[in-house]
Design an enzyme around this catalytic site. Structure first.
Site, PDB file in Angstrom:
ATOM      1  N   TYR A 130       0.859  -1.191   0.000  1.00 39.73           N
ATOM      2  CA  TYR A 130       0.000   0.000   0.000  1.00 39.73           C
ATOM      3  C   TYR A 130       0.893   1.238   0.000  1.00 39.73           C
ATOM      4  CZ  TYR A 130      -4.379   2.452   0.964  1.00 39.73           C
ATOM      5  OH  TYR A 130      -5.496   3.251   0.872  1.00 39.73           O
ATOM      6  N   GLY A 156     -18.168  -2.919   0.206  1.00 41.87           N
ATOM      7  CA  GLY A 156     -18.577  -1.941   1.213  1.00 41.87           C
ATOM      8  C   GLY A 156     -18.828  -0.587   0.576  1.00 41.87           C
ATOM      9  N   GLY A 185     -10.691   1.425  -6.912  1.00 44.29           N
ATOM     10  CA  GLY A 185     -10.168   0.142  -6.439  1.00 44.29           C
ATOM     11  C   GLY A 185      -9.694  -0.682  -7.625  1.00 44.29           C
ATOM     12  N   MET A 213      -9.713  -4.437  -7.606  1.00 41.94           N
ATOM     13  CA  MET A 213      -9.872  -5.757  -7.003  1.00 41.94           C
ATOM     14  C   MET A 213      -9.463  -6.901  -7.944  1.00 41.94           C
ATOM     15  SD  MET A 213     -10.684  -5.248  -3.870  1.00 41.94           S
ATOM     16  CE  MET A 213     -10.892  -6.930  -3.370  1.00 41.94           C
TER      17      MET A 213
HETATM   18  N1  LIG Z   1      -9.648   4.905  -3.351  1.00 38.74           N
HETATM   19  C1  LIG Z   1     -10.193   4.982  -2.143  1.00 38.74           C
HETATM   20  O1  LIG Z   1     -10.179   6.019  -1.492  1.00 38.74           O
HETATM   21  C2  LIG Z   1     -10.827   3.754  -1.581  1.00 38.74           C
HETATM   22  C3  LIG Z   1     -11.643   3.837  -0.442  1.00 38.74           C
HETATM   23  C4  LIG Z   1     -12.269   2.665   0.000  1.00 38.74           C
HETATM   24  C5  LIG Z   1     -12.025   1.461  -0.643  1.00 38.74           C
HETATM   25  N2  LIG Z   1     -11.194   1.446  -1.706  1.00 38.74           N
HETATM   26  C6  LIG Z   1     -10.935   0.224  -2.456  1.00 38.74           C
HETATM   27  O2  LIG Z   1     -12.165  -0.224  -2.946  1.00 38.74           O
HETATM   28  C7  LIG Z   1     -12.125  -1.630  -3.057  1.00 38.74           C
HETATM   29  C8  LIG Z   1     -13.312  -2.207  -2.300  1.00 38.74           C
HETATM   30  O3  LIG Z   1     -13.154  -1.942  -0.913  1.00 38.74           O
HETATM   31  P1  LIG Z   1     -14.269  -2.429   0.109  1.00 38.74           P
HETATM   32  O4  LIG Z   1     -13.850  -2.169   1.493  1.00 38.74           O
HETATM   33  O5  LIG Z   1     -15.554  -1.877  -0.338  1.00 38.74           O
HETATM   34  O6  LIG Z   1     -14.183  -4.002  -0.192  1.00 38.74           O
HETATM   35  P2  LIG Z   1     -15.053  -5.240   0.264  1.00 38.74           P
HETATM   36  O7  LIG Z   1     -16.254  -4.792   1.004  1.00 38.74           O
HETATM   37  O8  LIG Z   1     -14.128  -6.214   0.877  1.00 38.74           O
HETATM   38  O9  LIG Z   1     -15.547  -5.819  -1.140  1.00 38.74           O
HETATM   39  C9  LIG Z   1     -14.660  -6.371  -2.067  1.00 38.74           C
HETATM   40  C10 LIG Z   1     -15.322  -6.369  -3.442  1.00 38.74           C
HETATM   41  O10 LIG Z   1     -14.401  -6.740  -4.431  1.00 38.74           O
HETATM   42  C11 LIG Z   1     -14.954  -7.776  -5.217  1.00 38.74           C
HETATM   43  N3  LIG Z   1     -13.860  -8.622  -5.681  1.00 38.74           N
HETATM   44  C12 LIG Z   1     -12.985  -9.315  -4.944  1.00 38.74           C
HETATM   45  N4  LIG Z   1     -12.090  -9.953  -5.734  1.00 38.74           N
HETATM   46  C13 LIG Z   1     -12.433  -9.641  -7.007  1.00 38.74           C
HETATM   47  C14 LIG Z   1     -11.911  -9.998  -8.281  1.00 38.74           C
HETATM   48  N5  LIG Z   1     -10.846 -10.789  -8.408  1.00 38.74           N
HETATM   49  N6  LIG Z   1     -12.530  -9.509  -9.384  1.00 38.74           N
HETATM   50  C15 LIG Z   1     -13.601  -8.723  -9.275  1.00 38.74           C
HETATM   51  N7  LIG Z   1     -14.151  -8.341  -8.094  1.00 38.74           N
HETATM   52  C16 LIG Z   1     -13.563  -8.805  -6.978  1.00 38.74           C
HETATM   53  C17 LIG Z   1     -15.908  -8.514  -4.305  1.00 38.74           C
HETATM   54  O11 LIG Z   1     -16.840  -9.171  -5.095  1.00 38.74           O
HETATM   55  P3  LIG Z   1     -17.361 -10.685  -4.803  1.00 38.74           P
HETATM   56  O12 LIG Z   1     -18.410 -10.562  -3.734  1.00 38.74           O
HETATM   57  O13 LIG Z   1     -17.890 -11.092  -6.101  1.00 38.74           O
HETATM   58  O14 LIG Z   1     -16.175 -11.492  -4.326  1.00 38.74           O
HETATM   59  C18 LIG Z   1     -16.507  -7.324  -3.549  1.00 38.74           C
HETATM   60  O15 LIG Z   1     -17.504  -6.710  -4.332  1.00 38.74           O
HETATM   61  C19 LIG Z   1     -10.771  -2.074  -2.540  1.00 38.74           C
HETATM   62  O16 LIG Z   1      -9.877  -2.167  -3.639  1.00 38.74           O
HETATM   63  C20 LIG Z   1     -10.378  -0.914  -1.649  1.00 38.74           C
HETATM   64  O17 LIG Z   1      -8.993  -0.820  -1.461  1.00 38.74           O
HETATM   65  C21 LIG Z   1     -10.597   2.554  -2.184  1.00 38.74           C
END
Ligand SMILES: NC(=O)c1ccc[n+]([C@@H]2O[C@H](COP(=O)([O-])OP(=O)(O)OC[C@H]3O[C@@H](n4cnc5c(N)ncnc54)[C@H](OP(=O)(O)O)[C@@H]3O)[C@@H](O)[C@H]2O)c1
Length: 369
Positions: free
Chosen positions: A84, A185, A279, A281
């Protein structure tokens, strides 16, 4: 004058003693504990559960906090892995987000008092612990009349969703947005905040191994206020494209995933629309068709909440955002993501569950016994 100084000192002293008499007591684990790491690497190899952690005395500018709950987010895992952009000095405590209750305050601290709920002001603070003592400036007060799981998950995902819906396109009720990773989330917060603002959401999710779990997910996201829920494959079908005969094309696409999924949501944007990547993912790069840039004037940008927070700490915009989000929570328009609460001592099982595909359940570490 001397009398006034005396009464201020006495009131501060009383504030320091208040927790000893407070009835608002959260039963914490018997001894202070923390999930800590001394080197970057795979969580199963580098994380340690420390007990009997030393909790220092509170200095004049400091606050003592009893942590209540803290989620496990993908970025927390990336931070432990050392991949990170923020690398906290080691040894570090895991977790970036969470809520704690102020237990006592130092003599110079005037804007916090025992019983207040606080969240870290910045990333890398280390929320996976039962107790913390830190400068008051490292914390932000939030209302303590919202559900604990909503407070613990307020700072990162709902704020990210809020900013992305506010800062990139001028959206009005009836406008459409499209997002992938819609069950993440962030995605769940996007659906609810968009619904509160009268926006129509097209929500793209990965297909599930069986029909019933897909149906369950679809119903859940629609229950949050999502208008359309569709798989990545479904997005390419002609019958899906037909919805744009009755719906305006999206002005905004929110990309959690990257790879093909990002290209697909981008293709549906209206001319002049914006895709915000927040993100990655799928770990696949974002590919943008040349024609989208030249002929459709599509803008492709990124967003990072941490960067926004650095620029906007204590700004009016930031306070307005938190206050609006808490109002949404109180009005029943914004709930915490679907979650499972796990005692902090079971942190490793919770981390493993966070990495499971198709779970849609945020793991929230709780600090009470
Ligand atoms: N830029 C920013 O400021 C910011 C802020 C918050 C979060 N984020 C990023 O946003 C993303 C989501 O965070 P979160 O906390 O909301 O995560 P989370 O609740 O853990 O959800 C993860 C999501 O990613 C999907 N996923 C996992 N592996 C995948 C893959 N190989 N291909 C496609 N989809 C996949 C999951 O889908 P399934 O249910 O189908 O597994 C689920 O929808 C992360 O990358 C996080 O670092 C960025």
């Amino acid at each position: 004058m001397a009398g006034a100084r005396l009464s201020v000192s006495v009131s501060r002293l009383l504030r320091r003693l208040e927790p000893l008499f407070s009835s608002r007591h959260y039963c914490s684990l018997a001894s202070p504990c923390a999930v800590s790491y001394s080197q970057y690497g795979e969580p199963s190899k580098v994380l340690r559960f420390l007990t009997d952690v030393d909790v220092p005395d509170v200095r004049d500018d400091q606050v003592s906090v009893r942590m209540l709950a803290a989620p496990i987010n993908p970025a927390d895992i990336n931070m432990i892995q050392g991949v990170y952009p923020i690398k906290p000095p080691l040894p570090a405590v895991g977790g970036n987000e969470g809520v704690g209750e102020v237990v006592s305050v130092g003599l110079q601290v005037s804007d916090l008092q025992p019983g207040d709920w606080v969240i870290p002001a910045d990333s890398g603070w280390g929320t996976w612990r039962t107790h913390a003592v830190c400068p008051a400036s490292e914390l932000r007060k939030i209302p303590n009349d919202i559900p604990l799981e909503a407070a613990a998950t307020l700072a990162v995902n709902p704020c990210t969703a809020y900013r992305m819906l506010s800062d990139f396109q001028h959206l009005q009720p009836g406008d459409t947005i499209v997002q992938n990773g819609a069950n993440s989330g962030v995605g769940q917060a996007v659906i609810q905040i968009a619904a509160a603002r009268g926006l129509v959401t097209i929500n793209v999710v990965r297909n599930r191994p069986d029909r019933s779990s897909y149906f369950e997910l679809e119903m859940y996201l629609k229950g949050l206020g999502g208008h359309y829920v569709i798989t990545e494959e479904g997005l390419r079908r002609q019958d899906f494209r037909d919805i744009f005969k009755r719906l305006p094309r999206p002005k905004l696409a929110l990309n959690c995933v990257g790879g093909k999924s990002a290209t697909e949501i981008l293709r549906h944007l209206e001319t002049g629309g914006t895709m915000v990547t927040y993100g990655g993912m799928s770990r696949q790069p974002v590919t943008v068709p040349t024609g989208s840039l030249i002929f459709q004037d599509i803008k492709v940008v990124g967003y990072w909440m941490t960067q926004w927070n650095k620029r906007q700490t204590d700004s009016q915009e930031s306070s307005e955002m938190l206050s609006t989000l808490c109002d949404y929570v109180r009005q029943g328009k914004l709930q915490a993501p679907s979650n499972v609460q796990v005692p902090i001592s079971d942190y490793m099982a919770a981390i493993n569950s966070t990495r499971d595909a198709f779970s849609t359940k945020k793991q929230i570490l709780t600090m009470s016994s």
